[in-house]
Design an enzyme around this catalytic site. Structure first.
Site, mmCIF file in Angstrom:
data_model
loop_
_atom_site.group_PDB
_atom_site.id
_atom_site.type_symbol
_atom_site.label_atom_id
_atom_site.label_comp_id
_atom_site.label_asym_id
_atom_site.label_seq_id
_atom_site.Cartn_x
_atom_site.Cartn_y
_atom_site.Cartn_z
ATOM 1 N N LYS A 146 0.842 -1.194 0.000
ATOM 2 C CA LYS A 146 0.000 0.000 0.000
ATOM 3 C C LYS A 146 0.884 1.255 0.000
ATOM 4 O O LYS A 146 0.684 2.172 -0.770
ATOM 5 C CB LYS A 146 -0.908 -0.038 1.239
ATOM 6 C CG LYS A 146 -1.801 1.154 1.369
ATOM 7 C CD LYS A 146 -2.731 1.005 2.561
ATOM 8 C CE LYS A 146 -3.338 2.335 2.929
ATOM 9 N NZ LYS A 146 -4.169 2.274 4.118
ATOM 10 N N GLU A 162 10.515 -4.885 4.241
ATOM 11 C CA GLU A 162 10.493 -6.297 3.850
ATOM 12 C C GLU A 162 10.164 -6.454 2.367
ATOM 13 O O GLU A 162 10.841 -7.163 1.631
ATOM 14 C CB GLU A 162 9.442 -7.061 4.668
ATOM 15 C CG GLU A 162 9.776 -7.267 6.130
ATOM 16 C CD GLU A 162 9.331 -6.109 7.012
ATOM 17 O OE1 GLU A 162 9.091 -4.987 6.497
ATOM 18 O OE2 GLU A 162 9.230 -6.324 8.242
ATOM 19 N N GLY A 175 -4.706 -1.675 5.213
ATOM 20 C CA GLY A 175 -3.951 -2.826 4.701
ATOM 21 C C GLY A 175 -4.591 -4.156 5.057
ATOM 22 O O GLY A 175 -4.757 -5.044 4.211
ATOM 23 N N ARG A 176 -4.995 -4.302 6.321
ATOM 24 C CA ARG A 176 -5.521 -5.607 6.766
ATOM 25 C C ARG A 176 -6.958 -5.869 6.289
ATOM 26 O O ARG A 176 -7.528 -6.914 6.574
ATOM 27 C CB ARG A 176 -5.404 -5.737 8.282
ATOM 28 C CG ARG A 176 -5.968 -4.582 9.082
ATOM 29 C CD ARG A 176 -5.535 -4.661 10.548
ATOM 30 N NE ARG A 176 -5.962 -3.493 11.307
ATOM 31 C CZ ARG A 176 -5.285 -2.363 11.402
ATOM 32 N NH1 ARG A 176 -4.152 -2.218 10.754
ATOM 33 N NH2 ARG A 176 -5.730 -1.367 12.134
ATOM 34 N N GLU A 233 -4.150 -6.269 15.277
ATOM 35 C CA GLU A 233 -3.606 -4.984 14.837
ATOM 36 C C GLU A 233 -4.686 -3.900 14.971
ATOM 37 O O GLU A 233 -4.389 -2.738 15.202
ATOM 38 C CB GLU A 233 -3.101 -5.076 13.388
ATOM 39 C CG GLU A 233 -2.149 -3.958 13.008
ATOM 40 C CD GLU A 233 -1.368 -4.218 11.727
ATOM 41 O OE1 GLU A 233 -0.183 -4.567 11.797
ATOM 42 O OE2 GLU A 233 -1.948 -4.067 10.648
ATOM 43 N N HIS A 251 -5.562 -32.697 18.829
ATOM 44 C CA HIS A 251 -4.433 -33.540 19.243
ATOM 45 C C HIS A 251 -3.233 -32.702 19.668
ATOM 46 O O HIS A 251 -2.139 -33.231 19.824
ATOM 47 C CB HIS A 251 -4.041 -34.480 18.105
ATOM 48 C CG HIS A 251 -5.106 -35.487 17.810
ATOM 49 N ND1 HIS A 251 -5.177 -36.696 18.467
ATOM 50 C CD2 HIS A 251 -6.178 -35.442 16.982
ATOM 51 C CE1 HIS A 251 -6.238 -37.366 18.021
ATOM 52 N NE2 HIS A 251 -6.865 -36.624 17.127
ATOM 53 N N LYS A 253 10.030 -0.688 13.751
ATOM 54 C CA LYS A 253 10.542 -0.428 12.398
ATOM 55 C C LYS A 253 11.655 0.622 12.456
ATOM 56 O O LYS A 253 12.705 0.470 11.833
ATOM 57 C CB LYS A 253 9.425 0.114 11.492
ATOM 58 C CG LYS A 253 8.367 -0.896 11.103
ATOM 59 C CD LYS A 253 7.421 -0.249 10.094
ATOM 60 C CE LYS A 253 6.122 -1.003 9.938
ATOM 61 N NZ LYS A 253 5.132 -0.320 9.129
#
Ligand code: F6P
Length: 544
Positions: free
Chosen positions: A207, A213, A267-268, A353, A384, A512
């Site tokens: 965005k 990254e 973004g999310r 977030e 399990h 960051k």
């Protein structure tokens, strides 16, 4: 939006008193006393059957929770959300992922302009591009059709696309999808090692186009590509999705290959925009459109349904009940479908977030709990692994059970085994097993009384563990769209009740900034001022 501290409402005080009455009540008794309980707390909507009766609530609890929603002016907040008011006040932006799936004739204004036509334009670009890649009209630089697609992005530019692509694997075409997110070089190199640059398409999704990254991974991939391909061919293999058109061009992406997005999409919550290009490529545009249509139906349901029958509202208020009154800190989400393997991680970003905030809308520290911790894995694997703790541990963990009536391959034997477990777990969590039941069972197996006395305490299950059973007809693009949108609106409701801003994420910034500072120290091999722990660690690292 109104700015109301929920603890100052009448409903909150009443809920506190009500909690004292209910905290030790067992759901086993609630079911025994009311033959209609399941019906009273079941919501049916389209292909969703949502049973909320296995919760530690009575009709009074529900009424009080709805009163809380009313006192917090949830209805006005919903209007502001859908109509494009700048409800993300710390960034002065509207929150309009709902506009991405709105009807093409809708009129949704951002700063006075209807945004729906631009949304339609980008959708048309996604459709045309996806069709050309899938049917082979658009080819790589040597004239071969594309076989592989790599999405490079992180957070919302990765989790939504990868989760949906995997969830809808059954509807997938021939394209092989890959996702690179982590800045860990081993992730990018492991992914590209067997790829053929002639037949691979790269989507750089960011965005902001400033995320370390993504830019680092995109640079590495571009360098790898240019080792065997002339630079002029980059435009045939690299496309970008971003709001930052200048930065994308500066990176060397052909402006024709840019799919725009907007600052009013978080973004999310962006998988419905061009961020979902990988989804459209993987399952075809028509299926992508069905995903959006499912979300649109959930938007309508959320906007227009009385709170008592409103799925996102009911689910959100139950979370408030457990989080703020029972002080339950986490919630598990267990999809009984291997396809939904990544759904819990997707929800972790969406929920944590958004609502991981400790300051209210006045900028003051909250005195009550907010965002819950979300975790989960698909059933039956989770049974399990960690179900022991949910059944017999010391923590209260409300759990969502998501299941589908029909399997996609139609294997009835497996589907029955899977779903028997799905139903059995919620029943076991509700009823538990009493000391009398344990004793009876051991007796019937021929155990001696002293052995029964010794072993019984370990075999007792208290039960009374709350669950929501979300049962859906079938996993389809449309039902997946509905499911995701249901949780998106649940997040919104919780943010309103907790009086926090759900749509910024300042909490991720400090790390960051510090990482950039440390990176520059690596470049000069000097260690600046840090706490003594970090200093020692950095020295040890640089010593290698
Ligand atoms: O982790 C913070 C964050 O800003 C997320 O909210 C976002 O989804 C992610 O980084 C990626 O951001 P971008 O799409 O701008 O690269």
């Amino acid at each position: 939006m109104k700015n109301i501290n929920p603890t100052t409402t009448n409903a909150w005080s009443e809920l506190k008193d009500h909690y004292k009455k209910i905290e030790n009540a067992h759901m086993r008794e609630m079911f025994a006393q009311d033959g209609d309980r399941a019906d009273k707390f079941t919501l049916k909507w389209e292909d969703f059957y949502v049973d909320l009766s296995k919760n530690r609530i009575t009709e009074d609890t529900r009424d009080l929770l709805l009163k809380l929603a009313e006192e917090c002016k949830l209805d006005e907040a919903i209007d502001s959300y859908f109509s494009g008011k700048a409800i993300n006040q710390t960034e002065n932006r509207p929150v309009l992922h709902t506009a991405l799936r709105a009807d093409k004739n809708a009129d949704i204004k951002v700063r006075g302009e209807n945004v729906v036509p631009e949304v339609q334009e980008v959708k048309e670009k996604i459709r045309a591009f996806s069709n050309e890649i899938i049917d082979g009209t658009r080819k790589g630089y040597t004239g071969k059709t594309f076989t592989d697609v790599v999405n490079i992005g992180i957070g919302g530019s990765d989790l939504g696309p990868v989760m949906v692509t995997e969830s809808l694997e059954f509807y997938k075409n021939h394209l092989k999808m890959h996702f690179i997110s982590n800045v860990d070089g081993d992730h990018v190199h492991e992914t590209i090692k067997d790829l053929n640059p002639e037949t691979t398409l790269f989507l750089i999704v960011s965005k902001t186009f400033t995320t370390m990254e993504t830019l680092s991974n995109a640079t590495t991939v571009r360098e790898w590509f240019l080792k065997s391909v002339p630079e002029k061919e980059v435009s045939k293999h690299f496309v970008a999705v971003s709001t930052n058109l200048e930065k994308v061009e500066a990176f060397g992406i052909d402006p024709k290959n840019i799919f725009p997005m907007w600052d009013w999409v978080g973004g999310r919550f962006s998988l419905w925009s061009a961020v979902g290009l990988s989804i459209s490529l993987a399952i075809g545009y028509d299926n992508f459109a069905s995903l959006l249509e499912g979300a649109r139906k959930m938007d309508d349901h959320f906007k227009n349904t009385p709170f008592k029958e409103n799925l996102p509202v009911q689910l959100a208020m139950l979370t408030i009940w457990y989080n703020n009154f029972f002080k339950a800190e986490s919630e598990a989400v267990i999809p009984y479908s291997q396809y939904l393997d990544k759904f819990p991680s997707y929800l972790q970003q969406a929920i944590m977030e958004s609502n991981g905030k400790s300051v209210d809308r006045n900028g003051e520290k909250v005195s009550y709990g907010t965002g819950t911790i979300i975790w989960g894995e698909p059933g039956t694997n989770s049974q399990h692994a960690f179900f022991q703790l949910i059944h017999q541990g010391t923590k209260l963990i409300p759990t969502d059970f998501i299941g589908f009536k029909k399997s996609l391959f139609g294997d009835k034997v497996h589907q029955d085994q899977l779903m028997a477990n799905y139903f059995a777990q919620t029943e076991a969590l509700l009823n538990g097993k009493t000391a009398e039941e344990v004793e009876k069972e051991l007796k019937s197996k021929g155990f001696a009384q002293d052995e029964i006395d010794r072993i019984s305490p370990f075999k007792v299950f208290e039960g009374n563990n709350p669950t929501n059973t979300i049962l859906i007809e079938k996993l389809t693009p449309e039902s997946m769209g509905k499911l995701i949108a249901m949780y998106e609106h649940k997040i919104f409701v919780q943010g309103i009740i907790w009086n926090i801003f759900s749509y910024d994420q300042w909490g991720v910034e400090l790390g960051k900034q510090l990482a950039n500072k440390i990176l520059s120290e690596f470049a000069t091999k000097t260690v600046d001022e840090h706490d003594s722990s970090t200093k020692n660690l950095l020295k040890f690292y640089l010593d290698k």
